[in-house]
Design a protein around this motif. Sequence first.
Motif, PDB file in Angstrom:
ATOM      1  N   LYS A   1      27.683  42.101  45.057  1.00 58.43           N
ATOM      2  CA  LYS A   1      27.853  41.470  43.743  1.00 58.43           C
ATOM      3  C   LYS A   1      26.516  40.968  43.200  1.00 58.43           C
ATOM      4  CE  LYS A   1      32.635  39.969  44.390  1.00 58.43           C
ATOM      5  NZ  LYS A   1      33.546  38.824  44.509  1.00 58.43           N
ATOM      6  N   LYS A  36      34.794  41.500  39.716  1.00 52.70           N
ATOM      7  CA  LYS A  36      35.073  40.145  39.203  1.00 52.70           C
ATOM      8  C   LYS A  36      33.805  39.291  39.169  1.00 52.70           C
ATOM      9  CE  LYS A  36      39.890  40.135  40.398  1.00 52.70           C
ATOM     10  NZ  LYS A  36      40.509  40.751  41.515  1.00 52.70           N
ATOM     11  N   PRO A  66      30.411  38.254  36.402  1.00 52.07           N
ATOM     12  CA  PRO A  66      29.852  38.373  35.056  1.00 52.07           C
ATOM     13  C   PRO A  66      28.500  39.089  35.111  1.00 52.07           C
ATOM     14  CG  PRO A  66      29.527  36.154  35.878  1.00 52.07           C
ATOM     15  CD  PRO A  66      30.305  36.896  36.917  1.00 52.07           C
ATOM     16  N   THR A 101      29.332  40.342  29.948  1.00 53.67           N
ATOM     17  CA  THR A 101      30.483  41.208  30.140  1.00 53.67           C
ATOM     18  C   THR A 101      31.003  40.972  31.558  1.00 53.67           C
ATOM     19  OG1 THR A 101      31.298  43.479  30.031  1.00 53.67           O
ATOM     20  CG2 THR A 101      29.103  43.176  30.929  1.00 53.67           C
ATOM     21  N   MET A 102      32.245  41.268  31.773  1.00 54.41           N
ATOM     22  CA  MET A 102      32.846  41.042  33.091  1.00 54.41           C
ATOM     23  C   MET A 102      33.086  42.374  33.773  1.00 54.41           C
ATOM     24  SD  MET A 102      33.911  38.909  35.303  1.00 54.41           S
ATOM     25  CE  MET A 102      34.519  37.343  34.847  1.00 54.41           C
ATOM     26  N   ASP A 103      32.578  42.515  34.985  1.00 58.01           N
ATOM     27  CA  ASP A 103      32.894  43.670  35.804  1.00 58.01           C
ATOM     28  C   ASP A 103      34.246  43.372  36.441  1.00 58.01           C
ATOM     29  OD1 ASP A 103      33.236  45.455  37.985  1.00 58.01           O
ATOM     30  OD2 ASP A 103      31.068  45.785  38.068  1.00 58.01           O
ATOM     31  N   ARG A 104      35.275  44.017  35.941  1.00 59.02           N
ATOM     32  CA  ARG A 104      36.639  43.695  36.369  1.00 59.02           C
ATOM     33  C   ARG A 104      36.903  44.112  37.819  1.00 59.02           C
ATOM     34  NH1 ARG A 104      38.332  41.581  31.948  1.00 59.02           N
ATOM     35  NH2 ARG A 104      38.127  42.530  29.912  1.00 59.02           N
ATOM     36  N   GLU A 105      36.229  45.145  38.275  1.00 61.13           N
ATOM     37  CA  GLU A 105      36.425  45.596  39.646  1.00 61.13           C
ATOM     38  C   GLU A 105      35.859  44.581  40.639  1.00 61.13           C
ATOM     39  OE1 GLU A 105      34.726  49.154  42.435  1.00 61.13           O
ATOM     40  OE2 GLU A 105      35.266  49.661  40.373  1.00 61.13           O
TER      41      GLU A 105
END
Length: 135
Positions: free
Chosen positions: A5, A59, A61, A53-57
């Motif tokens: 991450k 989770k 920012p 923006t949010m990386d949804r996979e």
Amino acid sequence: MDLYKSMQISASGMKAQGTRLRVISENIANADSTGETPGAQPYRRKVVTFGETMDRELKVPLVQVKNISTDQSEFTRKYDPGHPAADKDGYVLIPNVNPLIEVTDMREAQRSYEANLKVLETTRSMLENTLGILR
């Protein structure tokens, strides 16, 4: 997975700052670009705006370039009656690019890019050390 991450966050920061460096370079390159005919507009400075923006996979920012817009500040006028873009009074519109501001912005973007790169290098080193211990 937290190391991955942090790598994604740093990579997004590097990408955004890379775009900012490109735009700043364009501004500096066009600092003297006036119009070619009387009344023609000179180069107008560009400005980068960042967004989240949010990386949804994962989770997490991430930073991204939200917009590249033009600076709407006034052009300065310079008396140069022999210039092809001079108006009837002999004045030419000069781009709204201040090289000192551009160099300062470039230095800031460069430092941010380098900080993100250092995070990537440190994270990679930590992952390699962890794999070495597990062997």
